[in-house]
Write a protein that holds these residues in place. Structure first.
Motif, PDB file in Angstrom:
ATOM      1  N   GLN A  88      37.219  29.955  53.534  1.00 47.30           N
ATOM      2  CA  GLN A  88      35.602  29.673  53.525  1.00 47.30           C
ATOM      3  C   GLN A  88      34.719  30.671  52.693  1.00 47.30           C
ATOM      4  OE1 GLN A  88      33.995  29.505  57.623  1.00 47.30           O
ATOM      5  NE2 GLN A  88      31.910  30.114  56.831  1.00 47.30           N
ATOM      6  N   GLY A  89      34.084  30.169  51.708  1.00 45.48           N
ATOM      7  CA  GLY A  89      33.415  30.750  50.820  1.00 45.48           C
ATOM      8  C   GLY A  89      33.931  31.506  49.720  1.00 45.48           C
ATOM      9  N   GLY A  90      35.099  31.019  49.540  1.00 37.05           N
ATOM     10  CA  GLY A  90      36.190  31.932  48.711  1.00 37.05           C
ATOM     11  C   GLY A  90      35.896  31.611  47.236  1.00 37.05           C
ATOM     12  N   LYS A  91      35.238  30.421  46.985  1.00 39.08           N
ATOM     13  CA  LYS A  91      34.879  29.995  45.501  1.00 39.08           C
ATOM     14  C   LYS A  91      33.870  30.696  45.182  1.00 39.08           C
ATOM     15  CE  LYS A  91      36.790  25.332  45.106  1.00 39.08           C
ATOM     16  NZ  LYS A  91      36.639  23.903  45.201  1.00 39.08           N
ATOM     17  N   THR A  92      33.035  31.074  45.897  1.00 40.72           N
ATOM     18  CA  THR A  92      31.780  32.102  45.428  1.00 40.72           C
ATOM     19  C   THR A  92      32.160  33.559  44.863  1.00 40.72           C
ATOM     20  OG1 THR A  92      31.448  33.287  47.455  1.00 40.72           O
ATOM     21  CG2 THR A  92      30.531  31.150  47.303  1.00 40.72           C
ATOM     22  N   ILE A  93      33.391  33.970  45.049  1.00 43.81           N
ATOM     23  CA  ILE A  93      34.062  34.902  44.498  1.00 43.81           C
ATOM     24  C   ILE A  93      35.097  34.788  43.452  1.00 43.81           C
ATOM     25  CG2 ILE A  93      35.254  37.121  44.834  1.00 43.81           C
ATOM     26  CD1 ILE A  93      33.890  37.553  47.551  1.00 43.81           C
ATOM     27  N   GLY A  94      35.936  33.897  43.821  1.00 44.07           N
ATOM     28  CA  GLY A  94      37.085  33.325  42.841  1.00 44.07           C
ATOM     29  C   GLY A  94      36.445  32.981  41.637  1.00 44.07           C
ATOM     30  N   LYS A  95      35.523  32.365  41.489  1.00 45.46           N
ATOM     31  CA  LYS A  95      34.929  31.676  40.298  1.00 45.46           C
ATOM     32  C   LYS A  95      34.789  32.823  39.144  1.00 45.46           C
ATOM     33  CE  LYS A  95      30.713  30.072  40.129  1.00 45.46           C
ATOM     34  NZ  LYS A  95      29.464  29.668  40.401  1.00 45.46           N
ATOM     35  N   TRP A  96      34.577  33.998  39.585  1.00 43.70           N
ATOM     36  CA  TRP A  96      34.058  34.929  38.876  1.00 43.70           C
ATOM     37  C   TRP A  96      35.320  35.858  38.483  1.00 43.70           C
ATOM     38  CZ3 TRP A  96      29.571  33.968  36.696  1.00 43.70           C
ATOM     39  CH2 TRP A  96      28.560  33.610  37.451  1.00 43.70           C
ATOM     40  N   ARG A  97      36.467  35.820  38.888  1.00 42.12           N
ATOM     41  CA  ARG A  97      37.857  36.569  38.752  1.00 42.12           C
ATOM     42  C   ARG A  97      38.021  36.816  36.896  1.00 42.12           C
ATOM     43  NH1 ARG A  97      42.842  35.466  41.802  1.00 42.12           N
ATOM     44  NH2 ARG A  97      43.195  33.627  40.595  1.00 42.12           N
TER      45      ARG A  97
END
Length: 429
Positions: A404-413
Motif C-alpha cells: 500500500q502506497g509503495g509507488k509514492t516512494i519507489g518512483k523516486w528511487r
C-alpha cells in the motif's frame, strides 16, 4: 527514445524539487534507531544519513531497541567510520557534521518493549528528545527507525512538547513490537503531527517498480565498492544489497515540502487518516474475525482474581512462524481482568495460542484473518485521530504489488540513488 525522454523529465523534476528544498532552512532531525539489533538495514540508513549530514542539523541519535540488542556502541562505530571518510566529503561542502558534535548527541534509550500502560521510566534518550524539542522555535523532526518507546516516554514525561514534534515513523514490523507504546500515543496524543508509514517504505527496495533503472542487487558493485571506509563496511549488510527501509524518513525532509505530507517527496506522499483501527476481543478469535494489517488486536479476558500486582506479566501469546515462534506478553490488570495487545504486520491468516500458569488461560487457541488494506472501516473501538495524522495512500494506483502506497516512494528511487552515487564517488577521489 520515448523512455529516455520520460526518464530525463523525471530526473529533471526531481532535481528541481531537491534544489527548492536546499534553499530552505536545514531541518533539525533526531533519529531514533534500533541499529545493531536484528535488522542491519539501520546500518545502511545510518551511512546514508552521515553522508548527507550537510543537509540537515542532527539534533540527536538515540538508540531505541524495542527488539534486539541494539545500543549506542553501534552508532559510535558508524561515526568512527564517517570520521575517517570526512576529509574527502568535506572537500565538497563545509557543512558536514563534525564527528565530536555527533558523539555528544548519541544517547541510550529504552531497551525492550513498553509494558501495557505504554511507558516505563525516563531514559537518557527520552530526556534528550524533551531537551531538543524545547531548545528551538522550529519543530524537531523525530525520524523513528525502530520502536516508539522513547517517543512515548518523552510525551508522557513532558506532554507540552507534543506541539514541537513532527514524527515520521517507519511502522510495519516495528509497530508489532511497539504495540503498547503506539497505543499510548494514539490514545493520549491524537493531535500529534505524525506520519505513520506501515507499507510505503517497502517501495524503496521493492523489485516491482517498473520505472526504476537501478536495482538494489547491483548498486554496490557499481557505486559503493571501493568508496572509503563507509563503503567497505556497507558490504557487511545483506552482502551490499540495498535495503535501507528506514531511509525514506530522511528522504522526506531532504526533498519536497515536508510541511505538507500530501504532496510529492522522495520520502513518499501520504493521506490524512481519521482513526487508528482497534478491535477488542473478550475471547480467542476465529477465521470469521478479521482485522486490517497493522491494526490493534486487544484481548480483554476474564479469569480468576489474583493477588499479584496489576501490570504483572502472567500469560503469553505465542505466534508460530515456520520453525520459529514469537512470544508476546499478557498482563494481569486486577479484578480478574487479563489484557494483551498484538499488531499483525501483514495480510495472512494468523494462528496463535496462549500459555500461562493460570489454567483458565493456558492452551486457549485462536485464528484471525488479516486483511491487506489499512486502516479499514472505523469502528466504535477505533482510536480517533486529529487532522495531522497521515499514513500510506490507500488508492489502488499507489500500490506497488501488495504494498500500500509503495509507488509514492519507489518512483523516486532512481533519482535518490543517482544523487547518492555522486557522494560515493567523492569517497573514491
Amino acid at each position: 527514445m520515448k523512455n529516455s525522454a520520460l526518464l530525463f523529465l523525471f530526473l529533471f523534476t526531481a532535481s528541481l524539487m531537491l534544489a527548492q528544498n536546499k534553499t530552505a532552512q536545514k531541518p533539525r532531525v533526531l533519529i531514533s534507531t534500533d541499529i545493531g539489533g536484528t535488522d542491519p538495514d539501520d546500518n545502511q540508513s545510518m551511512a546514508h544519513l552521515l553522508m548527507y549530514s550537510d543537509r540537515v542539523t542532527i539534533a540527536g541519535l538515540v538508540s531505541s531497541p524495542s527488539y534486539g540488542e541494539g545500543s549506542t556502541q553501534e552508532i559510535f562505530r558508524m561515526i568512527d567510520l564517517y570520521e575517517k571518510d570526512l576529509p574527502k566529503l568535506a572537500k565538497h561542502s563545509k557543512d558536514f557534521a563534525q564527528p565530536e558534535y555527533l558523539r555528544q548527541r548519541v544517547k541510550q534509550g529504552q531497551k525492550g518493549t513498553a509494558p501495557y500502560k505504554g511507558y516505563r521510566t525516563a531514559t537518557e534518550g527520552s530526556n534528550w528528545i524533551i531537551k531538543c524539542a524545547g531548545q528551538k522555535k522550529e519543530p524537531l523532526w523525530v525520524l523513528v527507525w525502530g520502536g516508539l518507546e522513547d517517543v512515548a516516554q518523552a510525551l508522557h514525561d513532558a506532554p507540552e512538547i507534543a506541539s514541537k514534534l513532527k514524527v515520521y515513523w517507519i511502522g510495519g514490523p516495528n509497530k508489532k513490537w511497539s504495540a503498547n507504546a503506539y497505543a499510548y500515543i494514539v490514545a493520549n496524543f491524537p493531535d500529534l503531527w505524525f506520519i505513520e508509514v506501515n507499507a510505503s517504505y517497502y517501495g524503496f527496495f521493492s523489485d516491482n517498480t517498473a520505472i526504476d533503472t537501478i536495482r538494489p542487487t547491483d548498486y554496490y558493485n557499481k557505486h559503493i565498492k571501493g568508496a572509503g571506509h563507509l563503503g567497505a563496511d556497507f558490504k557487511n549488510y545483506y552482502g551490499g544489497e540495498i535495503k535501507m527501509g528506514d531511509t525514506p524518513s530522511l528522504l522526506y525532509v531532504l526533498n519536497g515540502n515536508p510541511e505538507n505530507p500530501t504532496t510529492e517527496s522522495w520520502g513518499g506522499s501520504f493521506a490524512p487518516i481519521t482513526h487508528s483501527p482497534r478491535k477488542i476481543y473478550t475471547a480467542p478469535t476465529t477465521v470469521k474475525d478479521s482485522i486490517p494489517f497493522c491494526g490493534i488486536m486487544e484481548f480483554n479476558l476474564k479469569g480468576p482474581e489474583q493477588t499479584m500486582e496489576p501490570g504483572t506479566v502472567c500469560f503469553k501469546m505465542v505466534v508460530p512462524y515456520g520453525k520459529s515462534q514469537q512470544v508476546w506478553p499478557g498482563y494481569y490488570m486486577g479484578n480478574g481482568q487479563y489484557q494483551l495487545r498484538y499488531i499483525p504486520k501483514k495480510a495472512e491468516t494468523l494462528n496463535y495460542y496462549f500459555t500461562s500458569d493460570i489454567d483458565a488461560l493456558n492452551g486457549l487457541k485462536g485464528s484471525i484473518v488479516v486483511t491487506n488494506k489499512w486502516p479499514g472501516d472505523q469502528l466504535k473501538t477505533s482510536y480517533p485521530l486529529g487532522k495531522t495524522w497521515f499514513t500510506d495512500k490507500p488508492e489502488a494506483q499507489f500500490y506497488d504489488g501488495k504494498l500500500q502506497g509503495g509507488k509514492t516512494i519507489g518512483k523516486w528511487r532512481t533519482a535518490v540513488m543517482e544523487d547518492w552515487a555522486q557522494r560515493w564517488a567523492w569517497l573514491k577521489e
